[in-house]
Design a protein around this motif. Sequence first.
Motif, mmCIF file in Angstrom:
data_model
loop_
_atom_site.group_PDB
_atom_site.id
_atom_site.type_symbol
_atom_site.label_atom_id
_atom_site.label_comp_id
_atom_site.label_asym_id
_atom_site.label_seq_id
_atom_site.Cartn_x
_atom_site.Cartn_y
_atom_site.Cartn_z
ATOM 1 N N GLY A 49 -3.585 6.395 4.801
ATOM 2 C CA GLY A 49 -4.037 7.128 3.618
ATOM 3 C C GLY A 49 -2.798 7.517 2.736
ATOM 4 O O GLY A 49 -2.644 8.591 2.092
ATOM 5 N N ILE A 50 -2.047 6.492 2.590
ATOM 6 C CA ILE A 50 -0.505 6.683 1.945
ATOM 7 C C ILE A 50 -0.697 6.755 0.471
ATOM 8 O O ILE A 50 -1.530 5.927 -0.061
ATOM 9 N N SER A 51 -0.332 7.804 -0.153
ATOM 10 C CA SER A 51 -0.422 8.018 -1.563
ATOM 11 C C SER A 51 0.734 7.705 -2.413
ATOM 12 O O SER A 51 0.706 7.777 -3.699
ATOM 13 N N ARG A 52 1.813 7.282 -1.820
ATOM 14 C CA ARG A 52 3.086 7.251 -2.611
ATOM 15 C C ARG A 52 3.936 6.038 -1.803
ATOM 16 O O ARG A 52 4.109 6.229 -0.639
ATOM 17 N N ILE A 53 4.661 5.178 -2.446
ATOM 18 C CA ILE A 53 5.770 4.311 -1.854
ATOM 19 C C ILE A 53 6.910 5.060 -1.853
ATOM 20 O O ILE A 53 7.632 5.367 -3.260
ATOM 21 N N GLU A 54 7.525 5.197 -0.760
ATOM 22 C CA GLU A 54 8.773 5.930 -0.712
ATOM 23 C C GLU A 54 9.606 5.814 0.539
ATOM 24 O O GLU A 54 8.747 5.077 1.542
ATOM 25 N N ASN A 55 10.672 6.027 0.664
ATOM 26 C CA ASN A 55 11.700 6.108 2.096
ATOM 27 C C ASN A 55 11.551 4.845 2.637
ATOM 28 O O ASN A 55 11.719 4.737 3.937
ATOM 29 N N LEU A 56 11.674 3.523 1.812
ATOM 30 C CA LEU A 56 11.890 2.547 2.159
ATOM 31 C C LEU A 56 13.111 1.726 1.847
ATOM 32 O O LEU A 56 13.233 0.276 2.092
ATOM 33 N N ILE A 101 11.080 -8.343 4.461
ATOM 34 C CA ILE A 101 10.640 -9.326 3.466
ATOM 35 C C ILE A 101 9.144 -9.314 3.097
ATOM 36 O O ILE A 101 8.590 -9.965 1.946
ATOM 37 N N SER A 102 8.330 -8.884 3.847
ATOM 38 C CA SER A 102 6.946 -8.813 3.664
ATOM 39 C C SER A 102 6.314 -7.130 3.778
ATOM 40 O O SER A 102 6.815 -6.749 4.951
ATOM 41 N N LEU A 103 5.782 -6.669 2.831
ATOM 42 C CA LEU A 103 5.342 -5.515 3.005
ATOM 43 C C LEU A 103 3.559 -5.378 2.566
ATOM 44 O O LEU A 103 3.344 -5.834 1.727
ATOM 45 N N TYR A 104 2.943 -4.754 3.567
ATOM 46 C CA TYR A 104 1.541 -4.729 3.503
ATOM 47 C C TYR A 104 1.061 -3.519 3.205
ATOM 48 O O TYR A 104 1.282 -2.346 4.286
ATOM 49 N N LEU A 105 0.633 -3.034 2.162
ATOM 50 C CA LEU A 105 0.266 -1.725 1.628
ATOM 51 C C LEU A 105 -1.102 -1.667 1.191
ATOM 52 O O LEU A 105 -1.647 -0.647 0.426
ATOM 53 N N GLN A 106 -1.892 -2.794 1.659
ATOM 54 C CA GLN A 106 -3.282 -2.569 0.981
ATOM 55 C C GLN A 106 -4.196 -1.493 1.761
ATOM 56 O O GLN A 106 -3.789 -1.116 2.804
ATOM 57 N N SER A 107 -5.260 -1.214 1.129
ATOM 58 C CA SER A 107 -6.167 -0.105 1.557
ATOM 59 C C SER A 107 -5.494 1.111 1.976
ATOM 60 O O SER A 107 -5.784 1.717 3.023
ATOM 61 N N ASN A 108 -4.834 1.698 0.631
ATOM 62 C CA ASN A 108 -4.329 2.890 0.610
ATOM 63 C C ASN A 108 -4.898 3.629 -0.451
ATOM 64 O O ASN A 108 -5.730 3.183 -1.284
ATOM 65 N N CYS A 109 -3.946 4.834 -0.951
ATOM 66 C CA CYS A 109 -4.336 5.459 -2.089
ATOM 67 C C CYS A 109 -3.242 5.522 -3.136
ATOM 68 O O CYS A 109 -2.937 6.474 -3.903
ATOM 69 N N ILE A 110 -2.368 4.570 -3.191
ATOM 70 C CA ILE A 110 -1.215 4.431 -3.884
ATOM 71 C C ILE A 110 -1.595 3.977 -5.383
ATOM 72 O O ILE A 110 -2.657 3.235 -5.496
ATOM 73 N N LYS A 111 -1.205 4.993 -6.409
ATOM 74 C CA LYS A 111 -1.460 4.770 -7.981
ATOM 75 C C LYS A 111 -0.474 4.330 -8.686
ATOM 76 O O LYS A 111 -0.596 4.063 -9.888
ATOM 77 N N ARG A 112 0.766 4.110 -8.040
ATOM 78 C CA ARG A 112 1.911 3.625 -8.982
ATOM 79 C C ARG A 112 3.164 2.863 -8.085
ATOM 80 O O ARG A 112 3.267 2.934 -6.938
ATOM 81 N N ILE A 113 3.440 1.700 -8.631
ATOM 82 C CA ILE A 113 4.517 0.846 -7.946
ATOM 83 C C ILE A 113 5.792 1.602 -8.271
ATOM 84 O O ILE A 113 6.337 1.678 -9.633
ATOM 85 N N GLU A 114 6.573 1.849 -7.366
ATOM 86 C CA GLU A 114 7.817 2.511 -7.473
ATOM 87 C C GLU A 114 8.491 2.545 -6.100
ATOM 88 O O GLU A 114 8.105 2.165 -4.988
ATOM 89 N N ASN A 115 10.122 2.784 -6.473
ATOM 90 C CA ASN A 115 10.855 3.050 -5.227
ATOM 91 C C ASN A 115 10.970 1.817 -4.268
ATOM 92 O O ASN A 115 10.937 1.629 -3.215
ATOM 93 N N LEU A 116 10.953 0.813 -5.279
ATOM 94 C CA LEU A 116 11.258 -0.762 -4.446
ATOM 95 C C LEU A 116 12.785 -1.279 -4.846
ATOM 96 O O LEU A 116 12.803 -2.413 -4.780
#
Length: 629
Positions: free
Chosen positions: A91-98, A105-120
């Motif tokens: 149920g992640i809603s934000r990309i952070e603390n990465l 190399i590989s980041l799998y964030l499908q099937s979540n509640c993310i609304k914006r691409i950020e903090n990468l």
Amino acid sequence: MAAGALLPEGQSKLGQEQALQGDSASADENCHDPGVPRMTPKTLCECCMKNKGFELPELNEVLMLNYRGFRKIEGLGAYTQVRSLFLDCNGISRIENLDVMPLLISLYLQSNCIKRIENLEKLEHLQYLNLAQNAISEIENLGSLNSLETLNLSANKIKDVSSLAGLKDRPSLKSVDVSCNYIEDGTNLLTFWEGILPNIECLYVHHNPCSRELKDARRTLVSSLPRLRWLDERPVTAVERVGCEAWANNGKSRDAELKAKQEFWQKEKEDKERSFYNTMRVQEAYAQRMRAQQELQAKRDAAREEVSATLKSTGVLREGWVEVAARPYATVSSMPAGSSSPADSSSTQPKSDLRAKVEAALFARRQEESKQHEQSQAQEASKVQTEAELSIHTAPPEAQEGTTSEDLAASLPGDAAEVALPAVVATFEWSSFRDRRLGRLVADFRYNFKKASAALSEEFDCAVSEAECRQRYGQLCRPSNGTDKEANKSAASRAIKEASAAAKDGPPPDAAAVQEVSQWFVRRVAKGPAEGVQPQAAKSSTEPRRIDADEKELLDLNTVESDEPVAAQQYQPRRSEWSSLLEAPGPAAQGSFKPPPRAAPGTDGVNTIVSRPATGGGSQEVTSLFELD
């Protein structure tokens, strides 16, 4: 209509930001709920152990945190060596603390509640990013991902082509998935990729609202993207690319597309047939070559068996074949301790075969030269005899009545007398070289002048009696008297000085003496090594395998160079006639002297070398046949 749609543009964006902040605040509140799972060190350790990871965080390169119900990314500071992070189906809603995972190399964030691409920004090594089935409406913040190659944004909330403009910051992308979104502008969607990502290889644009209205979408994309290998749900084949390019270059003509595909198929068919026929020709040529080799080998084996049977039954060697000594071999049991293995001894096999071939070739050459010499002598003798008969017939009758065969032989010039009358034997004339040979043979035969005279006569092809040899040897060994002692001493010293000076600036040696020595050496080589010189026995702790004297090894000169390994055998070297000619006979040879082997003439005029068994012990010398073709 919603009230937000009547607000000005600035106020609408401000409202969206406030809504996002409100959602994040509510998400933080939900995270503090005791019933919501959180990424605590204990929970992370349990996930690692469950997925066959390590208890120590720094040892894990794969971290699987999917299907755990997490609402926030946190507590990953100790996992600095992670390469693949699975956070899907939470149920992640934000990309952070990465930022603590710079090697990701590989980041799998499908099937979540993310609304914006950020903090990468810190993930410079990221190559695969999966954001499918989220709430993203615009592509942004990809400029710092220098290694990104695959981006999956399927099943999001992208509505127009302008929301895809963020892809131009990443020209290194090779695979982009924007399927299952809400894009309605199909015409701009087809022309967008050629200007933004011309080198893209995999593209997914299907299942958008514009997909039902687009016409010739696949032909347009394939013809405009030269490196495209996969489009939507199937690959881009070579024949399809040829047809699409022909369609685009000829004004979207279907006939041009069909013609280009037919030409491609025809060319591909011709290439396959050509490759097939070339392969068949190579196989047929190889089969013919193998059959020819087998037939030739069978003929050689049959001829060898026939010659061997004839030789055993009649004792006469057929013309065109030569008999040489075979090579004795030792078995494994007869190998001495510490000796080399059969594999090491097999390396000397090609050398021995080559030596046998050379000896056989030299023998064949000597036979050919002797035949030519006999033919020339016969022709010259017949010519001289004809001239002599003519002279006798033309002579007066009183002269013809007193003519004898001796007078006729005396009247013939040079060697013709010997050819016309074989009974006439050349007289033996002593020379310095023959004196030295007499002394050497007398010493070898222990002052047996009978054997010495026979050997000397055989060496120079001239008859010399035992009395002549004894008398000549006595003259050479006779001591000088007192009056001539000083003269002999001075003559000897003068001869030594002349000999030493002759090596530098003296005159060349006498041509007659050089010719005499050369003729003696040629006769010695042609007759073979003396039987008095016995080959040295091989030093072995056990006796080598005994070979039957009647055994024949039949080898062809054309196949004698084959270096097939001989298993469990060791080659025993034998002395050749060259070493026996150059080496002096030792004391062992002096005691058991035998005259050198002579060629036994066959019924068809071909000389056969008679093999004699060795006198030294464990093995016998065997003969083999070589065909002189």
